[in-house]
Design an enzyme around this catalytic site. Structure first.
Site, PDB file in Angstrom:
ATOM      1  N   LYS A 156      -4.074   5.811   7.183  1.00 51.93           N
ATOM      2  CA  LYS A 156      -2.975   5.471   8.177  1.00 51.93           C
ATOM      3  C   LYS A 156      -3.580   5.594   9.656  1.00 51.93           C
ATOM      4  CE  LYS A 156       1.827   7.148   8.497  1.00 51.93           C
ATOM      5  NZ  LYS A 156       2.627   8.420   8.003  1.00 51.93           N
ATOM      6  N   SER A 212       6.672   5.676   6.940  1.00 52.25           N
ATOM      7  CA  SER A 212       5.744   5.288   7.627  1.00 52.25           C
ATOM      8  C   SER A 212       4.398   4.835   7.309  1.00 52.25           C
ATOM      9  CB  SER A 212       5.580   6.339   8.952  1.00 52.25           C
ATOM     10  OG  SER A 212       5.133   7.377   8.518  1.00 52.25           O
ATOM     11  N   SER A 238       7.104   9.228   3.337  1.00 47.83           N
ATOM     12  CA  SER A 238       6.454   8.214   3.872  1.00 47.83           C
ATOM     13  C   SER A 238       5.221   7.876   3.403  1.00 47.83           C
ATOM     14  CB  SER A 238       5.828   8.633   5.433  1.00 47.83           C
ATOM     15  OG  SER A 238       7.005   8.774   6.297  1.00 47.83           O
TER      16      SER A 238
END
Length: 514
Positions: free
Chosen positions: A97, A172, A196
């Site tokens: 990420k 996210s 997330s």
């Protein structure tokens, strides 16, 4: 605890208001043309992209792949077992990420003002994976400042769901969910402060694990957590195959992983299982989709039939306040009395102060450097309480006590991952509180594994959460392996597209023939 009259009234008003706004949105968002066919990724053609990480590492150690590590293997005098112990992920590709530091790669977290930020070091979990032999491919997209469930920002744009390119991959860690679900990476690193890891894992049909709080380091992320948030934020593994979760967690946790007794055998027949079908009817949250209700019911049936256990059906009334608890605790001051860094401050990134109404005006004419979701979060923040109310604190403490006593050291709770299947792009703007199905467990510090459960009628992933007691991560990980064998785990989105196309062709041919 039934809904009060005011809560029922509030729910009705909210639904009417949101319904009207959503109708306007759909009217404005209508596409030209009549083509409504679902667009998915093409089928995976390289068989290596279908291999679990641990099997891939074993193939590499046995020289069935990756000639570039042959020299390393030749130099290892202790044999394959020693090499596996020292480099358990030798040669396995992984992605990260973009909110994490990966040396030499961008670390903007979707903020335009951080466009030029390049990481000089690796975040600790990333460094541990590299030390275990894994090879980083690059970083993946996330929502602006990691605080929205759609991975969209003004720097990289919007990320699509591999099962339907018109739908979101979640956030996210949505870039990780999308690339893993689409077969573009083998394993990945995500973070989770409100779902997330688990929401993208659910929407993209893969596995994800939010570990017990404090086991995996959160250092090396932007933005850094503040206030009480460090206790809620978790870094964890994401992957297509359940068998990869535990070895990834062992590596990422470093010495802290010893607290989890991951090497201990788990006898699923000796565990206690509980099923909670919904949050009790929060007026802020959507009802759970019936396909998800039925999927969870099928899990209960298979657990009882295959393991001989009795799954206890429960209602937990405090879950109705999940969003209020999450919101209050995320905004609460830390032990030092300092308030957490505001979202507006993070958006300004030490530059000009962000004025949300002005940013919203600029956004309407395409001049803002921020997404409408991020601007909206700043607006909401302006009206947020700085201290949790006594009622919310009582609900939180009561829920914490009840769940910890319920789960103990041998309990597994089944709970929906989200009220909806993967929504279409921008639709979460009209259901902003639905993430509370995942967010509540960040506040409680409980480990949770997200498991895929096949596909819906629309060809979208189904799934559920497995919640266990603190430091009992191995229980949910073992249950995830069982559910993968039972329900088939991850499905190649491209193969679904091929099957759907064939089915449509046959239907068309039948119609023509008749």
């Amino acid at each position: 605890m039934a809904l009060t009259r005011f809560e029922r009234f509030l729910a009705s008003v909210l639904r009417v208001a949101v319904g009207m706004l959503f109708a306007v949105f759909q009217l404005l968002a209508q596409r030209r043309g009549a083509d409504r066919s679902v667009r998915r990724l093409p089928p995976i053609t390289n068989p290596l992209l279908r291999v679990p990480a641990m099997r891939l590492a074993r193939m590499i150690r046995r020289r069935e792949e990756a000639a570039q590590v042959d020299k390393l293997i030749e130099e290892e005098t202790g044999g394959e077992d020693v090499l596996e112990d020292r480099l358990p992920l030798l040669g396995v590709p992984f992605t990260v990420k973009e909110a994490f530091s990966l040396q030499g790669m961008p670390n903007s977290t979707g903020l335009v003002s951080r466009r030029g930020v390049i990481s000089a070091t690796d975040a600790p979990p990333v460094a541990l994976l590299k030390r275990a032999g894994a090879i980083p491919l690059g970083v993946t997209n996330c929502s602006e400042l990691c605080m929205w469930l759609e991975s969209h920002n003004r720097l990289y744009g919007i990320t699509n769901n591999p099962y339907d390119l018109e739908r979101i991959p979640g956030g996210s860690s949505g870039g990780e969910g999308s690339i893993l679900g689409g077969g573009g990476s083998v394993i990945g690193v995500g973070s989770d402060v409100g779902g997330s890891i688990r929401i993208p894992a659910f929407f993209n049909g893969i596995f994800g694990h939010k570990p017990t709080s404090g086991v995996v380091s959160n250092v090396g992320q932007f933005p850094p957590a503040s206030g009480q948030q460090p206790g809620f934020l978790c870094t964890g593994p994401m992957c297509r195959y359940a068998q990869d979760l535990l070895p990834m967690l062992r590596v990422m946790g470093g010495a802290n992983a010893d607290r989890l007794s991951l090497s201990s055998e788990v006898d699923l027949k000796r565990l206690r299982f509980f099923s909670v079908p919904h949050d009790g009817g929060s007026p802020l949250v959507s009802p759970v989709d019936q396909q998800l209700v039925l999927a969870q019911r099928r899990v209960v049936e298979r657990l009882e039939a295959d393991l001989g256990v009795k799954v206890q059906q429960l209602k937990i009334p405090q879950l109705k306040y999940s969003f209020q608890i999450w919101s209050a605790m995320m905004g609460a001051p830390g032990k030092d009395g300092k308030q957490p860094t505001s979202f507006a401050e993070l958006m300004s990134d030490h530059g000009k102060k962000v004025w949300p109404l002005w940013e919203m005006a600029k956004w309407t004419v395409g001049l803002s450097k921020h997404t409408v979701a991020a601007i909206g979060l700043v607006l909401v923040e302006m009206f947020q309480r700085s201290q949790p109310t006594q009622l919310i604190l009582q609900q939180k403490e009561s829920l914490q006590k009840d769940l910890e006593e319920l789960l103990g050291t041998d309990g597994v709770l089944l709970y929906p991952s989200h009220p909806h299947l993967a929504p279409k792009h921008h639709h979460p703007l009209f259901t902003p509180f639905n993430f509370s199905y995942t967010g509540i467990f960040n506040i409680l510090g409980l480990p949770v594994t997200q498991c895929p459960l096949g596909l819906s009628e629309e060809g979208l992933p189904l799934g559920l959460q497995l919640v266990v007691g603190k430091q009992q991560d191995r229980l949910s990980l073992a249950t995830a392996v069982f559910l993968e064998k039972t329900f088939g785990g991850w499905r190649d989105p491209g193969s679904i597209a091929t099957a759907t196309t064939q089915l449509d062709t046959w239907r068309g041919a039948s119609t023509t023939a008749s």
